[in-house]
Structure formats: structure tokens, C-alpha cells
Write a protein that holds these residues in place. Sequence first.
Motif, PDB file in Angstrom:
ATOM      1  N   ALA A   1       0.838  -1.197   0.000  1.00 27.20           N
ATOM      2  CA  ALA A   1       0.000   0.000   0.000  1.00 27.20           C
ATOM      3  C   ALA A   1       0.869   1.242   0.000  1.00 27.20           C
ATOM      4  CB  ALA A   1      -0.928  -0.009   1.212  1.00 27.20           C
ATOM      5  N   THR A   2       0.229   2.359  -0.325  1.00 24.93           N
ATOM      6  CA  THR A   2       0.872   3.666  -0.293  1.00 24.93           C
ATOM      7  C   THR A   2      -0.081   4.674   0.313  1.00 24.93           C
ATOM      8  OG1 THR A   2       1.957   5.345  -1.629  1.00 24.93           O
ATOM      9  CG2 THR A   2       0.071   4.268  -2.614  1.00 24.93           C
ATOM     10  N   ASP A   3       0.483   5.722   0.947  1.00 23.34           N
ATOM     11  CA  ASP A   3      -0.318   6.740   1.621  1.00 23.34           C
ATOM     12  C   ASP A   3       0.405   8.075   1.463  1.00 23.34           C
ATOM     13  OD1 ASP A   3      -1.786   8.380   3.276  1.00 23.34           O
ATOM     14  OD2 ASP A   3      -2.009   6.882   4.854  1.00 23.34           O
ATOM     15  N   PRO A   4      -0.244   9.124   0.906  1.00 25.23           N
ATOM     16  CA  PRO A   4       0.430  10.411   0.732  1.00 25.23           C
ATOM     17  C   PRO A   4       0.785  11.099   2.039  1.00 25.23           C
ATOM     18  CG  PRO A   4      -1.890  10.592   0.181  1.00 25.23           C
ATOM     19  CD  PRO A   4      -1.630   9.134   0.362  1.00 25.23           C
ATOM     20  N   ASP A   5       0.185  10.670   3.149  1.00 25.05           N
ATOM     21  CA  ASP A   5       0.547  11.269   4.427  1.00 25.05           C
ATOM     22  C   ASP A   5       1.954  10.844   4.828  1.00 25.05           C
ATOM     23  OD1 ASP A   5      -1.933  12.520   4.719  1.00 25.05           O
ATOM     24  OD2 ASP A   5      -2.847  10.689   5.506  1.00 25.05           O
ATOM     25  N   GLU A   6       2.566  11.631   5.727  1.00 26.68           N
ATOM     26  CA  GLU A   6       3.918  11.341   6.186  1.00 26.68           C
ATOM     27  C   GLU A   6       3.945  11.380   7.714  1.00 26.68           C
ATOM     28  OE1 GLU A   6       6.706  13.982   4.412  1.00 26.68           O
ATOM     29  OE2 GLU A   6       6.468  13.177   2.390  1.00 26.68           O
ATOM     30  N   PRO A   7       3.563  10.291   8.363  1.00 30.91           N
ATOM     31  CA  PRO A   7       3.596  10.266   9.836  1.00 30.91           C
ATOM     32  C   PRO A   7       5.030  10.311  10.341  1.00 30.91           C
ATOM     33  CG  PRO A   7       3.093   8.102   8.970  1.00 30.91           C
ATOM     34  CD  PRO A   7       3.058   9.028   7.798  1.00 30.91           C
ATOM     35  N   LEU A   8       5.207  10.817  11.552  1.00 35.75           N
ATOM     36  CA  LEU A   8       6.548  10.949  12.108  1.00 35.75           C
ATOM     37  C   LEU A   8       7.222   9.604  12.298  1.00 35.75           C
ATOM     38  CD1 LEU A   8       5.875  13.746  14.765  1.00 35.75           C
ATOM     39  CD2 LEU A   8       6.884  13.981  12.484  1.00 35.75           C
ATOM     40  N   GLY A   9       6.474   8.607  12.728  1.00 33.59           N
ATOM     41  CA  GLY A   9       7.060   7.283  12.960  1.00 33.59           C
ATOM     42  C   GLY A   9       7.051   6.384  11.759  1.00 33.59           C
ATOM     43  N   GLY A  10       6.652   6.870  10.606  1.00 32.52           N
ATOM     44  CA  GLY A  10       6.584   6.039   9.417  1.00 32.52           C
ATOM     45  C   GLY A  10       5.228   5.363   9.289  1.00 32.52           C
ATOM     46  N   HIS A  11       4.976   4.761   8.143  1.00 33.09           N
ATOM     47  CA  HIS A  11       3.682   4.136   7.866  1.00 33.09           C
ATOM     48  C   HIS A  11       3.583   2.754   8.518  1.00 33.09           C
ATOM     49  CE1 HIS A  11       2.204   7.136   5.065  1.00 33.09           C
ATOM     50  NE2 HIS A  11       3.383   7.127   4.416  1.00 33.09           N
ATOM     51  N   ARG A  12       2.341   2.422   8.915  1.00 28.93           N
ATOM     52  CA  ARG A  12       1.990   1.056   9.380  1.00 28.93           C
ATOM     53  C   ARG A  12       0.620   0.741   8.831  1.00 28.93           C
ATOM     54  NH1 ARG A  12       1.046  -3.369   9.677  1.00 28.93           N
ATOM     55  NH2 ARG A  12       1.087  -4.807  11.461  1.00 28.93           N
ATOM     56  N   PHE A  13       0.586  -0.208   7.842  1.00 29.74           N
ATOM     57  CA  PHE A  13      -0.661  -0.544   7.164  1.00 29.74           C
ATOM     58  C   PHE A  13      -1.168  -1.901   7.652  1.00 29.74           C
ATOM     59  CE2 PHE A  13       1.688   2.011   3.893  1.00 29.74           C
ATOM     60  CZ  PHE A  13       0.902   3.130   4.019  1.00 29.74           C
ATOM     61  N   PHE A  14      -2.538  -2.041   7.645  1.00 31.53           N
ATOM     62  CA  PHE A  14      -3.223  -3.278   8.037  1.00 31.53           C
ATOM     63  C   PHE A  14      -4.105  -3.713   6.883  1.00 31.53           C
ATOM     64  CE2 PHE A  14      -2.361  -0.792  11.820  1.00 31.53           C
ATOM     65  CZ  PHE A  14      -1.765  -1.705  12.664  1.00 31.53           C
ATOM     66  N   PHE A  15      -4.028  -5.005   6.515  1.00 30.41           N
ATOM     67  CA  PHE A  15      -4.775  -5.567   5.382  1.00 30.41           C
ATOM     68  C   PHE A  15      -5.773  -6.596   5.906  1.00 30.41           C
ATOM     69  CE2 PHE A  15      -0.626  -4.259   3.905  1.00 30.41           C
ATOM     70  CZ  PHE A  15      -0.861  -3.609   2.713  1.00 30.41           C
ATOM     71  N   SER A  16      -6.977  -6.594   5.296  1.00 25.51           N
ATOM     72  CA  SER A  16      -8.006  -7.591   5.665  1.00 25.51           C
ATOM     73  C   SER A  16      -9.004  -7.697   4.537  1.00 25.51           C
ATOM     74  CB  SER A  16      -8.703  -7.185   6.971  1.00 25.51           C
ATOM     75  OG  SER A  16      -9.384  -5.958   6.811  1.00 25.51           O
ATOM     76  N   LEU A  17      -9.762  -8.808   4.572  1.00 31.92           N
ATOM     77  CA  LEU A  17     -10.822  -9.019   3.577  1.00 31.92           C
ATOM     78  C   LEU A  17     -12.078  -8.310   4.050  1.00 31.92           C
ATOM     79  CD1 LEU A  17     -11.302 -10.536   0.875  1.00 31.92           C
ATOM     80  CD2 LEU A  17     -12.236 -12.424   2.231  1.00 31.92           C
ATOM     81  N   ALA A  18     -12.786  -7.695   3.133  1.00 34.12           N
ATOM     82  CA  ALA A  18     -13.999  -6.974   3.497  1.00 34.12           C
ATOM     83  C   ALA A  18     -14.994  -7.930   4.162  1.00 34.12           C
ATOM     84  CB  ALA A  18     -14.617  -6.329   2.261  1.00 34.12           C
ATOM     85  N   GLN A  19     -15.692  -7.415   5.168  1.00 34.23           N
ATOM     86  CA  GLN A  19     -16.580  -8.262   5.958  1.00 34.23           C
ATOM     87  C   GLN A  19     -17.736  -8.797   5.121  1.00 34.23           C
ATOM     88  OE1 GLN A  19     -17.840  -6.100   9.405  1.00 34.23           O
ATOM     89  NE2 GLN A  19     -15.772  -6.072  10.327  1.00 34.23           N
ATOM     90  N   ASP A  20     -18.266  -8.019   4.173  1.00 37.83           N
ATOM     91  CA  ASP A  20     -19.411  -8.474   3.379  1.00 37.83           C
ATOM     92  C   ASP A  20     -19.027  -9.592   2.431  1.00 37.83           C
ATOM     93  OD1 ASP A  20     -17.797  -6.930   1.863  1.00 37.83           O
ATOM     94  OD2 ASP A  20     -19.399  -5.736   0.937  1.00 37.83           O
ATOM     95  N   ALA A  21     -17.736  -9.812   2.167  1.00 41.22           N
ATOM     96  CA  ALA A  21     -17.313 -10.885   1.263  1.00 41.22           C
ATOM     97  C   ALA A  21     -16.628 -12.013   2.002  1.00 41.22           C
ATOM     98  CB  ALA A  21     -16.356 -10.332   0.206  1.00 41.22           C
ATOM     99  N   ALA A  22     -16.543 -11.937   3.336  1.00 40.11           N
ATOM    100  CA  ALA A  22     -15.804 -12.967   4.068  1.00 40.11           C
ATOM    101  C   ALA A  22     -16.501 -14.306   4.036  1.00 40.11           C
ATOM    102  CB  ALA A  22     -15.577 -12.493   5.514  1.00 40.11           C
ATOM    103  N   GLY A  23     -17.837 -14.339   4.049  1.00 45.12           N
ATOM    104  CA  GLY A  23     -18.527 -15.622   4.130  1.00 45.12           C
ATOM    105  C   GLY A  23     -18.510 -16.409   2.849  1.00 45.12           C
ATOM    106  N   LYS A  24     -18.558 -15.779   1.719  1.00 46.87           N
ATOM    107  CA  LYS A  24     -18.632 -16.481   0.434  1.00 46.87           C
ATOM    108  C   LYS A  24     -17.372 -16.277  -0.400  1.00 46.87           C
ATOM    109  CE  LYS A  24     -21.167 -12.524  -1.412  1.00 46.87           C
ATOM    110  NZ  LYS A  24     -22.369 -12.089  -2.149  1.00 46.87           N
TER     111      LYS A  24
END
Length: 797
Positions: free
Chosen positions: A514-537
Motif C-alpha cells: 500500500a501507499t499513503d500520501p501522508d507522512e507520519p513521524l514514525g513512518g507508515h503502518r498498514f493493516f490488510f483484511s478481507l472486506a466483511q461483506d465478502a468474508a462468508g462467500k
Amino acid sequence: MNRRKVCVLMVLWAMAHLSSPGCGLRTLRRTTGGRRGSAVLTAQDAHGASLRRSKRGWMWNQFFLLEEYTGTDLQYVGKLHSDSDRGDGSVKYVLTGEGAGTLFKIDEKSGDIHATKRLDREEKAYYILHAKAVNRFTNEALEGESEFIIKIHDINDNEPRFTKDPYMAMVPEMSDIGTSVIQVTATDADDATYGNSARVVYSILEGQPYFSIDPETGLVKTALPGMDREVKQHYQVIIQAKDMAGQMGGLSGTTTVSITLSDVNDNPPRFTKTLYEFRVPESTELGSELGVIRAIDADIGENAEMDYRIIGSDGPGMFDITTNGSTQEGIVVLRKPLDYEKKRQYSLRVQVENVHINPHFFSMGPFRDEATIKIVVEDVDEPPVFERASYVMEVKEDAARNTIIGSVSASDPDDKSSLIRYSVDRRTDMDRVFNVHAGNGSVFILRGLDREEYAWHNISIIATELNNLQQNSRVPVYIRVLDVNDNAPTFATNYETFVCENAKANQRIQTVSATDPDEPLGGHRFFFSLAQDAAGKANFSVRDNKDNTAWILTRRNSYNSIQKSIYHVPVVISDGEFPMQSSTNTLTIRVCTCDREGNMKLCNTEALTARAGLSTGALVAILLCVIILLVIVVLFAALRRQRKKEPLIISKEDVRDNVVSYNDEGGGEEDTQAFDIGTLRNPEAIEESKQRRDIVPETFYPPVRRPVVPPTRDNNGDVRDFISQRLQDNDCDPTAPPYDSLATYAYEGNGSVAESLSSLESVTTEGDQDYNYLSEWGPRFKKLADMYGGDDSDRDS
């Protein structure tokens, strides 16, 4: 006693003593060569009696003749007499040599020699003549030819002449007595070996008491000490040269010597004033000229070169002084800024000194001088001065409008302090994002900020005096926009993902980031997951790797592209900042046929189109290009079919076959390069259908060859029939090139006894021509005799 008697007596005395004084005859010498004979010298004594002395082997060697003779009669030179002369007039005296007959004449009977013209020794100093005595009637030589010299006796008739007029000389000023200035030279054209006519003595007519001259050598010297160039620089000296050793009656000449005193450094520089005062505004720029000081030096050139320097100042480093090389003036220059409010007056002590000093004149005093410079600083209404040279401010990008982000401050440096008004230079803030309070200099926001669009803003703020709006100054303000977490992360790129039909469960098919135009002081930390509406099927799962990447995994063993060729997997990406931002990104997965190693082999059309990413417009453009290329190929092929065949003969000049043009037949039988008629008599020797080598004709019809019966020696076959037959064959053969063996016989050549064979020069027709004479020419012409030498009946048979 007259002149002639005196000369006779001197000649007799010379004959007795062999000395050189005399009036016509200078010396008598015994000759050792030449024709032997006798010389007779005749003269008269004081009583008029004739004196005669004869001695064989004696003759005149030389005479002396006075130059520039002014008498009315011809000048007598001397007399020739021979022992053979009996006085009966049978002896004739002949004179030859330089000037004989023109300058000098001889009496044929008496032998007296006279000069006919005035002679100048400076033109010619002597003449060589020859004399002989011959019998007047038989012209027989009575005496051998004798040579004698007539020398021109010099008189003082030339005045001395100087080699130059005028002379130019130079001598240093303040020179000691006896210093050499120049040497003059005068020459006298008179004879220097005789008397004092050419002895020259020099003297000064004008120029004393400053200079003197050596009377013998002409060397001019100084005669007065301490001659100062600054008092008098040029002197004119008139010098006389007189011959006869300067005695009375001598001739003289004069010349002028122009003497210039050259400069020496004998004068020190002196300031024109002891105190200089300059008034300078405090706003004067650095490096500006504040004033000029001047010192006077009576010397010139390099002796007047001066060097200025500051030897004392109450403002160290504030000022400098340089020397103008052309005017030798001292220029005062400002090196540091002036401030009326801090210091209003400066005092400088300056010194001037000669650059080139002559040690011989140290005793004349120090070659330097000193003066004082007073510099008065004048008050100037100065613009406001900011406390800082620049300002740096920070503001968050989510700051509200009218938020104050900092302030600037300026003041009037003058004694009468004026109020300051602040403003923003709108040329540096075209979008009017910022503004400043006119009274206190507070800077605030007018519009919303976006760090991702502009991270820095550079503006200028103007400070203006209220009492004088012309006085203003500027200061740069650098505004940094601080980041706020206001953007959600997204996929780092557009992923092209596929899954094989034979895929296994939990198989990784893609790694995403992933990419993010913001620049946090401690650097980026991204979290990935499957959308809840598509998790069952869902047919796929998302595994977060905790390093800002995630894997896309399969959730079943196989996929069928016929049933479903494309899957859309919604992936949720969120950041770890506050407030948290997240976004859902869809990953497109195509189902493809793969080999055992998992390499893609085939995907459906929709998937391939989607992968290629070609729009409808791009496909139409590609199709149009293909159609245009096909049209071009068809047109090119049609033009090739319509192209005409290239003719055998391209141009009149393109004749490349066996065409030989003979403007001159050559050497007859000696011409070995002529066409061999034996080839026509031997058809087997002819090459088969000899064509042009560079053009191959198209064969429409097979070549026709008729059997040819070669002519034999017995029947003398007609060559013309053979040629006609060959010509007909070629005319009927369309493949034969239109070239044949062509030989033009204009002239048989000088080597042939048959002379010319041209029909143009024949006086008879072919029928009247008799060729029987060919049989008489030998074996070389036997064949022609058999062909053309017989009767008509024989040729027709």
C-alpha cells in the motif's frame, strides 16, 4: 722671372735630386719595364738659353696640375720630346688615355700638353694617359708608348659638412660636469694627405656655459652642474667645424644639436592640502567612491608614480584608498556600511610616497608626504529594518481560517521613528492563502491548506513607513505545512493477478502493498483484511504479513474459467495513525489455464482484453493501420504488373555491343586489330547467338538457324550472299539484339600500298573498277584477287 722659367728650374732640380716639388713635373723615376728608349726633358735657364738633357730609359712618371684653375690661358701641364725629333716636323706626338683630346690636348709637333678645362680633384683625383712618338709620314712608332699620371693638386675649396643636421641628444638632469652627451662628426672633401685643407676643428658658437665640445673629436659634454629639467628642459647648441686646423682663412660649417634633459626622481610628492573633508550619506553603497585626494610631483613618467595608503583611522576597516594609475590620484572607497545613528564622523591619516626612488637623491629629503581626511556621515531617511533576515513558520494543514501562525517585526532606524504598516506582497501569494495584520505584523491563514498539494509556502512581507510611503523593505517568510492524517492508504500499484484452474487451496497468488500520501513521524503502518461483506462467500483470503504487505491466498482446490473467469476480491487497507483512515481496494483475479509449473498458458478473451488494458479506440486505430498497410501492398503489386518492359536500347548513346567505328583505317595490312574477314568465310567460328551481356532479351520465338554452305576456295562463295543470309536470319529473330559488327573504313592508312578504299575518293564506279592488279600484290592479297580480280562472267557463275 716668369712662371715658365721657375718651373723649368724646379724640373731641373728634381732631375738632379729625384725629389717631388715642382710645377708641372713632380718626380722623375727610373723605369724598369716597358719599351726601351730615351726620354728627353727640355727647359730654359734663367737667361733663356735652351737646356737639354738626354738619357735613355728616363721618362715622366707623373705630373701635378692645380685644381680649379682660374687663369685665362690654358693651363700648361708639361712637354714630351723624343731623341728622334730633329726639329724637321717629321715626328708626331700622340696622347691617349683618360681625358685625352677632351680634358688634355697635346701639340703634335712640339709635344706640349695643356689642360682645356677647370678640373676638380674631388670629382677625380688623377688621370692615367699614354704618349708615343710616331713618324708623321709613315706612321711608324719612333718611341715606345709611355704611361704617365696627371695628379690634381688639391686646394682648400670644400667646407666641412656634418653628417647630420640637426642632431638629437638626451642627457639626465642633474648630471655631473663632463658627462658625455653626443659626438658630432664633420667631413671635408679636400685631400687629407696634403696640408691642412681637411683638418677639422670643432667649437661651440651657441650653448655655453651649459655644454662644451672637444675640438679634435667633436664629443659634446655637460659644462654646468645641477641643470634641472623642471627649470629648463630643452637646449639648442650650435657647433662649428672649421678646416685648416681652425686658422684664419679656413672654411667652416655648422650644425644644431637639440639636447633634452631627461627626468630623474629628484622631487618628492606633495599634497595640495593638509586637510580633506568629504560629506557622505549613510545610505552609500559598499565599494562606492567617497572622494579623491591629489598629490603633486614635479617629475614625470615613472618618477611621478605614487602610492597612497591609510596609516591611521578611528574606523578600522571602514575605508580603503587606491591609486588611479592614469591621474595618480588617491580614491577613497567605502568598505563597510555607514550608520548615522551609530557614528557620524571619521578621521583618516593618509600617506603618499613615490613608487620608484633614486638613491642618489636621498639627501634631497623624504620622498613622501602626509595629510588628514575628515569624513562626515549625513543622515538619510532609511527604510524599516526587520528584526530578522528571514522568518520560518509552521502550521498544520487542518488549521482553521484566520489562525495566526506567527508574526514579523520591523522598526524605523532613523532618529525620528515612524510607525510601520505591514502587508503581503501578493506577487508571492497569488492565491491569497495568507495575510498579515497591518499594525502588529501577525501572519494568519485566509484559506484551507493541503500539505499533499503544497508542503511549503514562500511569501514576502512588506514593511512601509507611514510618514514616507516610499521607504519600505521586504523580508522572506517560509511557511511549512505540517502533516495531518487525512488520507486513506491504497494499493501501491495496479495489480494484474491470475489463478490457475488447477490451483490448490491456501496457495499464494499475489503479494500486495500500500501507499499513503501522508507522512507520519514514525513512518507508515498498514493493516490488510478481507472486506466483511465478502468474508462468508469468498473464494480467496487475505493474510497480513505485518510488514506493510499482504498475501492473497486461494481457499479451494480448483477453479473453472468456463463457469467463472474473473473474481473481484475486496481488500480493506487501514493505517495506524489518528484518526485512522481506511479504504477498500478491489483486486481483479483472472482464471487461466496453466502448466504443471504454474505458468499461465491461456486465459479467456475477456480476461486477455482486460489484462492488455486496450480500449475500443485503441483497437480501432490498430485495425485502421492494418487496412492502410494492405492497401499500400495491393497498389504496389498493381504498379509492378503495369510496368513496361525495359527496351533493349535505353538511349542513343547506350551502345554496349560489338560496334567499332573507324575514323581512320590505320596501318593497312600492318593494322592487326582490323576486322578479320576470314571470320565471314568460316561460319563455324562465329559464336552462337552472341547477345548483349547486360540485357537479356525475352525469348518469344526460338532462334532460326539455316544451314550455311561455307564458300570454298574453288567456287569463291559470294560473301555478300553470306551476309544477306545472316542479316535475314537476324531480322526474323526477335531475340537478336539490334547490333552487328560495324566497321567504318574511312581511310586505308599510310601503311597500305592500296591507299584509300573509300568510295568517296573513287573516280570510277564499282563496275568500272579493275581489280586485276590485286594479283600482283603478293600472297596476302591472293584471296581478294580470286574474289574480285576475275571477269564478271566468272563472278556470276
